[in-house]
Design a protein around this motif. Structure first.
Motif, PDB file in Angstrom:
ATOM      1  N   HIS A   1      58.370  63.501  18.336  1.00 48.71           N
ATOM      2  CA  HIS A   1      59.939  63.943  18.448  1.00 48.71           C
ATOM      3  C   HIS A   1      60.182  64.257  19.729  1.00 48.71           C
ATOM      4  CE1 HIS A   1      60.539  62.730  14.437  1.00 48.71           C
ATOM      5  NE2 HIS A   1      59.629  63.625  14.070  1.00 48.71           N
ATOM      6  N   LEU A   2      59.254  63.871  20.898  1.00 53.85           N
ATOM      7  CA  LEU A   2      59.541  64.141  22.142  1.00 53.85           C
ATOM      8  C   LEU A   2      59.322  65.676  22.681  1.00 53.85           C
ATOM      9  CD1 LEU A   2      62.148  61.851  23.005  1.00 53.85           C
ATOM     10  CD2 LEU A   2      59.775  61.110  22.913  1.00 53.85           C
TER      11      LEU A   2
ATOM     12  N   LEU B   1      71.304  63.731  27.340  1.00 55.71           N
ATOM     13  CA  LEU B   1      70.834  62.614  27.569  1.00 55.71           C
ATOM     14  C   LEU B   1      70.915  61.495  26.179  1.00 55.71           C
ATOM     15  CD1 LEU B   1      67.506  63.751  29.215  1.00 55.71           C
ATOM     16  CD2 LEU B   1      69.421  63.013  30.192  1.00 55.71           C
ATOM     17  N   SER B   2      70.778  60.410  26.283  1.00 57.02           N
ATOM     18  CA  SER B   2      70.648  59.425  25.310  1.00 57.02           C
ATOM     19  C   SER B   2      69.292  59.377  24.700  1.00 57.02           C
ATOM     20  CB  SER B   2      71.285  58.000  25.761  1.00 57.02           C
ATOM     21  OG  SER B   2      70.003  57.436  26.514  1.00 57.02           O
ATOM     22  N   GLY B   3      68.966  58.773  23.537  1.00 55.58           N
ATOM     23  CA  GLY B   3      67.522  58.696  22.858  1.00 55.58           C
ATOM     24  C   GLY B   3      66.594  58.011  23.973  1.00 55.58           C
ATOM     25  N   GLY B   4      66.953  56.833  24.593  1.00 56.42           N
ATOM     26  CA  GLY B   4      66.333  56.123  25.388  1.00 56.42           C
ATOM     27  C   GLY B   4      65.815  56.932  26.608  1.00 56.42           C
ATOM     28  N   GLN B   5      66.798  57.924  27.308  1.00 56.12           N
ATOM     29  CA  GLN B   5      66.580  58.671  28.327  1.00 56.12           C
ATOM     30  C   GLN B   5      65.674  59.955  28.071  1.00 56.12           C
ATOM     31  OE1 GLN B   5      70.959  59.545  29.116  1.00 56.12           O
ATOM     32  NE2 GLN B   5      70.897  57.755  30.618  1.00 56.12           N
ATOM     33  N   LYS B   6      65.862  60.539  27.017  1.00 52.70           N
ATOM     34  CA  LYS B   6      65.037  61.332  26.654  1.00 52.70           C
ATOM     35  C   LYS B   6      63.480  60.842  26.336  1.00 52.70           C
ATOM     36  CE  LYS B   6      68.009  64.180  23.629  1.00 52.70           C
ATOM     37  NZ  LYS B   6      68.696  64.153  22.247  1.00 52.70           N
TER      38      LYS B   6
ATOM     39  N   PRO C   1      56.208  57.174  20.016  1.00 57.71           N
ATOM     40  CA  PRO C   1      57.123  57.989  20.707  1.00 57.71           C
ATOM     41  C   PRO C   1      58.610  57.156  20.402  1.00 57.71           C
ATOM     42  CG  PRO C   1      55.991  57.037  22.325  1.00 57.71           C
ATOM     43  CD  PRO C   1      55.335  56.620  21.047  1.00 57.71           C
ATOM     44  N   LEU C   2      58.350  56.046  19.916  1.00 56.52           N
ATOM     45  CA  LEU C   2      59.566  54.962  19.841  1.00 56.52           C
ATOM     46  C   LEU C   2      60.050  54.980  18.284  1.00 56.52           C
ATOM     47  CD1 LEU C   2      58.661  51.837  21.879  1.00 56.52           C
ATOM     48  CD2 LEU C   2      59.418  53.735  22.453  1.00 56.52           C
ATOM     49  N   GLY C   3      59.425  55.673  17.359  1.00 58.46           N
ATOM     50  CA  GLY C   3      59.679  55.692  16.092  1.00 58.46           C
ATOM     51  C   GLY C   3      61.386  56.312  15.781  1.00 58.46           C
ATOM     52  N   ALA C   4      61.823  57.238  16.720  1.00 56.87           N
ATOM     53  CA  ALA C   4      63.179  57.678  16.423  1.00 56.87           C
ATOM     54  C   ALA C   4      64.275  56.833  17.042  1.00 56.87           C
ATOM     55  CB  ALA C   4      63.088  59.188  16.984  1.00 56.87           C
ATOM     56  N   LEU C   5      63.787  55.851  17.729  1.00 56.48           N
ATOM     57  CA  LEU C   5      64.876  55.239  18.285  1.00 56.48           C
ATOM     58  C   LEU C   5      65.576  54.118  17.419  1.00 56.48           C
ATOM     59  CD1 LEU C   5      63.278  54.606  21.804  1.00 56.48           C
ATOM     60  CD2 LEU C   5      64.970  56.471  21.098  1.00 56.48           C
TER      61      LEU C   5
ATOM     62  N   LYS D   1      67.304  48.099  18.423  1.00 58.00           N
ATOM     63  CA  LYS D   1      67.545  47.434  19.785  1.00 58.00           C
ATOM     64  C   LYS D   1      66.894  48.327  20.964  1.00 58.00           C
ATOM     65  CE  LYS D   1      70.156  44.305  21.611  1.00 58.00           C
ATOM     66  NZ  LYS D   1      70.177  43.037  21.247  1.00 58.00           N
ATOM     67  N   LEU D   2      67.158  49.494  20.995  1.00 57.24           N
ATOM     68  CA  LEU D   2      66.546  50.246  21.948  1.00 57.24           C
ATOM     69  C   LEU D   2      65.151  50.274  21.750  1.00 57.24           C
ATOM     70  CD1 LEU D   2      67.644  52.037  24.110  1.00 57.24           C
ATOM     71  CD2 LEU D   2      67.586  53.950  22.660  1.00 57.24           C
ATOM     72  N   ARG D   3      64.477  50.278  20.525  1.00 58.98           N
ATOM     73  CA  ARG D   3      63.019  50.060  20.513  1.00 58.98           C
ATOM     74  C   ARG D   3      62.421  48.907  21.214  1.00 58.98           C
ATOM     75  NH1 ARG D   3      62.153  52.030  14.837  1.00 58.98           N
ATOM     76  NH2 ARG D   3      62.167  49.900  14.354  1.00 58.98           N
ATOM     77  N   GLU D   4      63.077  47.873  20.986  1.00 59.93           N
ATOM     78  CA  GLU D   4      62.624  46.346  21.565  1.00 59.93           C
ATOM     79  C   GLU D   4      62.547  46.596  23.076  1.00 59.93           C
ATOM     80  OE1 GLU D   4      61.657  43.860  19.887  1.00 59.93           O
ATOM     81  OE2 GLU D   4      61.855  45.005  18.092  1.00 59.93           O
ATOM     82  N   GLN D   5      63.805  47.295  23.522  1.00 56.21           N
ATOM     83  CA  GLN D   5      63.981  47.372  24.975  1.00 56.21           C
ATOM     84  C   GLN D   5      62.784  48.227  25.661  1.00 56.21           C
ATOM     85  OE1 GLN D   5      67.919  48.535  25.503  1.00 56.21           O
ATOM     86  NE2 GLN D   5      67.853  48.708  27.582  1.00 56.21           N
ATOM     87  N   MET D   6      62.700  49.404  25.018  1.00 56.52           N
ATOM     88  CA  MET D   6      61.706  50.332  25.435  1.00 56.52           C
ATOM     89  C   MET D   6      60.259  49.834  25.477  1.00 56.52           C
ATOM     90  SD  MET D   6      62.836  53.058  26.712  1.00 56.52           S
ATOM     91  CE  MET D   6      61.792  54.074  26.957  1.00 56.52           C
ATOM     92  N   LYS D   7      59.952  48.839  24.478  1.00 58.43           N
ATOM     93  CA  LYS D   7      58.625  48.283  24.210  1.00 58.43           C
ATOM     94  C   LYS D   7      58.471  47.780  25.661  1.00 58.43           C
ATOM     95  CE  LYS D   7      58.987  46.435  19.792  1.00 58.43           C
ATOM     96  NZ  LYS D   7      58.895  45.474  19.058  1.00 58.43           N
ATOM     97  N   VAL D   8      59.275  46.957  26.034  1.00 53.81           N
ATOM     98  CA  VAL D   8      58.927  46.074  27.267  1.00 53.81           C
ATOM     99  C   VAL D   8      58.996  46.984  28.505  1.00 53.81           C
ATOM    100  CG1 VAL D   8      59.852  44.247  28.718  1.00 53.81           C
ATOM    101  CG2 VAL D   8      60.238  44.189  26.256  1.00 53.81           C
TER     102      VAL D   8
END
Lengths: 360, 284
Positions: free
Chosen positions: A84-85, A135-140, A161-165, A168-175
């Motif tokens: 949870h960061l 901040l938004s989820g991805g920014q955090k 770390p991507l569990g809480a997103l 759509k954002l998770r796919e993006q953050m993966k890359v």
């Protein structure tokens, strides 16, 4: 080649319960290593031992050749990105990132410079004065990673770390994570229960179950050549038949399923005649209405429903004995005529299936 | 909606009555009384003399300053003791032990303060339990008088007010995410730095509300300073009591009462200003 992290025979017991059971692995410098496993398999405990929050019952942890046993977390050259960061809400973004540097006694101008550089690197230039809750989820996410990367750790540990997103954002953050890792070149150890995260990002993946590593390999290996029935079922979708081996040689076995089908397939290890065996088959291995049926295992199924999901669409079919079978449905308009209730023939090549001796 | 309005007033009336009859009206009466006094001919007139007396007589304002200083010292000691206690209860103790510890903290408060103070006196006095045992094991050869000094008085005040700091601290610490502490540790912070940069800033609202309650309680305490502090430990509440009961000067007494109210509010206001907090945030 120097390994950034090597774990030898690590065991962790909590009372009678063995959370981590004799795990060994090496992570070469600069690589992205994932540990994939269902919840409760011991992967978080393993990570916490590397970070120093738990002491192993036995075994050794070496980071860049130095043993880490008995070294407290604040003295280890590893940093952990929490699930949870755990960003400090009482500080702004810059103070969060500067926290570790301050503890090392770095002087203020250097801290300011490093903070700005790392914020730019994670794509958040000028965000230093923002509060965490702005901040938004991805920014955090990116701030949490920046907070660790600014310390230039030997190994960066990431605990789902991507569990809480959201998806759509998770796919993006993966890359993005994959790109970031390639850019900074830090060794990443990533744990997750999401197989797609592990497969997409990692150089190598370890599949963990009940405290043990089932298989360690590159993503393609795990998917294409699973070493154990657990890996076959956990990584990607798989259809499973149980049956008995009726013919066997080194290359091929013939298995007669409990429903009465007779399939020719590839064995994993030795499967001798007369033994029980499990057969695993990927949905995409099955061809709908194959034109050339020679050498294929062909049988009839009836379509129960169409699970449309874009490129990832499937047919939910049932065999004569009412067992469900998932068949992937290519979206090339060839099969648009298929409707629930239709009977179709499916076929698969003996090389696409894999057969394990049945688990007791 | 006349009906719902009526229901509202029915439920609200007792609160208003309580506030008006028991707090606002008596205070108004005290306020007017504090501005009244006898002139040279023995007539009651409006005057500021009662307030002027407070600043003219060093004994009065020195007692007040002394009371305030001791209240601040007590609050600080209570804070220092409560932090580790609350941290243990909120973070380290297991769930079942946690409940037991909270009950153990609460239990003494089921007994009246008077009884608790007498309990301490039985322990500490010259012929008390502690002296008896110290004489028995030969630690001392003559009983020591441990009561009736400032240190004992502060100890008594700390004892009676500690709960009011621990309870808000425990609740605020329970809301602290453990992973924040671990993250700080992971980023290289030692124990002291974690307390300074993570735990205390997080607990700030609890610390403030606890400190306000403890400070006010200690400042307005009458029993403990009177019984444990002995003759030399003047407490401002004793001055008020003396004016009302001993000198029968209600006008002077109410002036002192109001000064206590105004000055203590002022101290709390300046304390909040110094730590840059707002009362609304602390109370919520």
């Amino acid at each position: 080649m120097i390994n950034d992290l090597s774990i030898t025979d690590m065991v962790k017991r909590f009372g009678d319960f063995t959370a981590v059971d004799g795990v060994s692995f090496d992570v070469p410098a600069g690589s992205f290593f994932s540990i994939l496993g269902p919840s409760g398999c011991g992967k978080t405990t393993l990570l916490r031992m590397i970070a120093g929050f738990e002491e192993p019952t036995s075994g050794d942890i070496e980071i860049r050749g130095g043993s880490m046993l008995g070294v407290p977390p604040n003295k280890r050259p590893v940093n952990l990105v929490f699930q949870h960061l755990a960003l400090f809400p009482m500080m702004n973004v810059a103070e969060n990132i500067a926290f570790g540097l301050k503890r090392r006694g770095v002087d203020v101008p250097t801290i300011t410079k490093k903070t700005e550089t790392i914020l730019e690197r994670v794509g958040l230039p000028g965000y230093g004065t923002k509060q965490i809750n702005q901040l938004s989820g991805g920014q955090k996410q990116r701030v949490a990673i920046a907070r660790c990367l600014v310390l230039e750790p030997s190994v960066l540990l990431l605990d789902e770390p991507l569990g809480a997103l959201d998806l759509k954002l998770r796919e993006q953050m993966k890359v993005e994570l994959k790109k970031l890792q390639a850019k900074v070149g830090t060794t990443f150890v990533y744990i997750t229960h999401d197989q797609s995260e592990a497969l997409v990002m990692s150089d190598r993946v370890a599949v963990m179950n009940k405290g043990r590593f089932e298989q360690v390999g590159i993503p393609q290996e795990l998917y294409g050549k699973p070493a154990t029935p657990f890996v076959a079922q956990f990584v990607g979708d798989n259809n499973k038949w149980s049956g008995k081996v009726v013919e066997s040689d080194l290359e091929k076995v013939r298995i007669e399923t409990d429903e009465g089908y007779s399939f020719l397939t590839k064995p994993h290890g030795a499967c001798s005649c007369g033994e029980r065996a499990d057969l695993f088959l990927r949905p995409e291995a099955m061809l709908i209405e194959p034109k050339d049926r020679s050498g294929l295992n062909v049988f009839e199924v009836s379509v129960k429903s169409i699970l449309f999901d874009g490129a990832n669409s499937h047919l939910l079919t049932t065999t004569r004995e009412d067992n469900e079978l998932i068949v992937s449905l290519p979206q090339n308009h060839r099969f648009d005529h298929i409707e629930p209730g239709d009977d179709i023939a499916v076929g698969w090549h003996p090389d696409s299936g894999i057969c394990f001796g049945a688990e007791e | 909606m006349p009906r719902s309005r009526m229901v509202f007033w029915i439920f609200f009336a007792p609160v208003i009555m309580w506030l008006m009859l028991l707090i606002v009206l008596p205070l108004c009466d005290l306020l007017t009384m504090s501005f009244r006094g006898e002139n040279d001919y023995g007539d009651m007139v409006w005057t500021l003399q009662n307030y002027i007396n407070f600043f003219d007589e060093p004994i009065y304002w020195l007692t007040f300053v002394r009371t305030c200083l001791y209240a601040v010292v007590t609050t600080v000691i209570v804070f220092l003791l409560s932090m580790p206690v609350s941290f243990y209860i909120a973070k380290l103790a297991r769930a079942r032990v946690q409940g037991a510890l909270m009950i153990m903290l609460l239990l003494p408060f089921w007994v009246s303060e008077l009884v608790r103070i007498y309990g301490w006196m039985i322990l500490l006095r010259e012929s008390g339990v502690l002296n008896f045992f110290m004489l028995k094991i030969g630690l001392i050869n003559k009983p020591i008088e441990m009561l009736y000094n400032d240190a004992t008085m502060i100890m008594g005040l700390v004892y009676t007010s500690m709960l009011f700091m621990v309870v808000p601290l425990v609740s605020v610490m329970e809301s602290l995410d453990d992973s924040l502490i671990e993250a700080a540790h992971d980023l290289g912070a030692g124990q002291w730095t974690i307390w300074r940069t993570i735990i205390i800033p997080h607990c700030k609202p609890g610390i403030t509300s606890g400190s306000i309650v403890v400070f006010m309680l200690v400042l307005g305490n009458y029993l403990t300073p009177n019984l444990m502090g002995g003759k030399n430990s003047l407490w401002f509440t004793e001055q008020i009591y003396n004016q009302f009961i001993a000198s029968f000067n209600w006008n002077q007494g109410s002036a002192f009462g109001f000064l206590l109210l105004v000055l203590s509010s002022l101290i709390i206001w300046s304390g909040l200003k110094l730590t840059r907090q707002k009362l609304g945030e602390v109370a919520s």
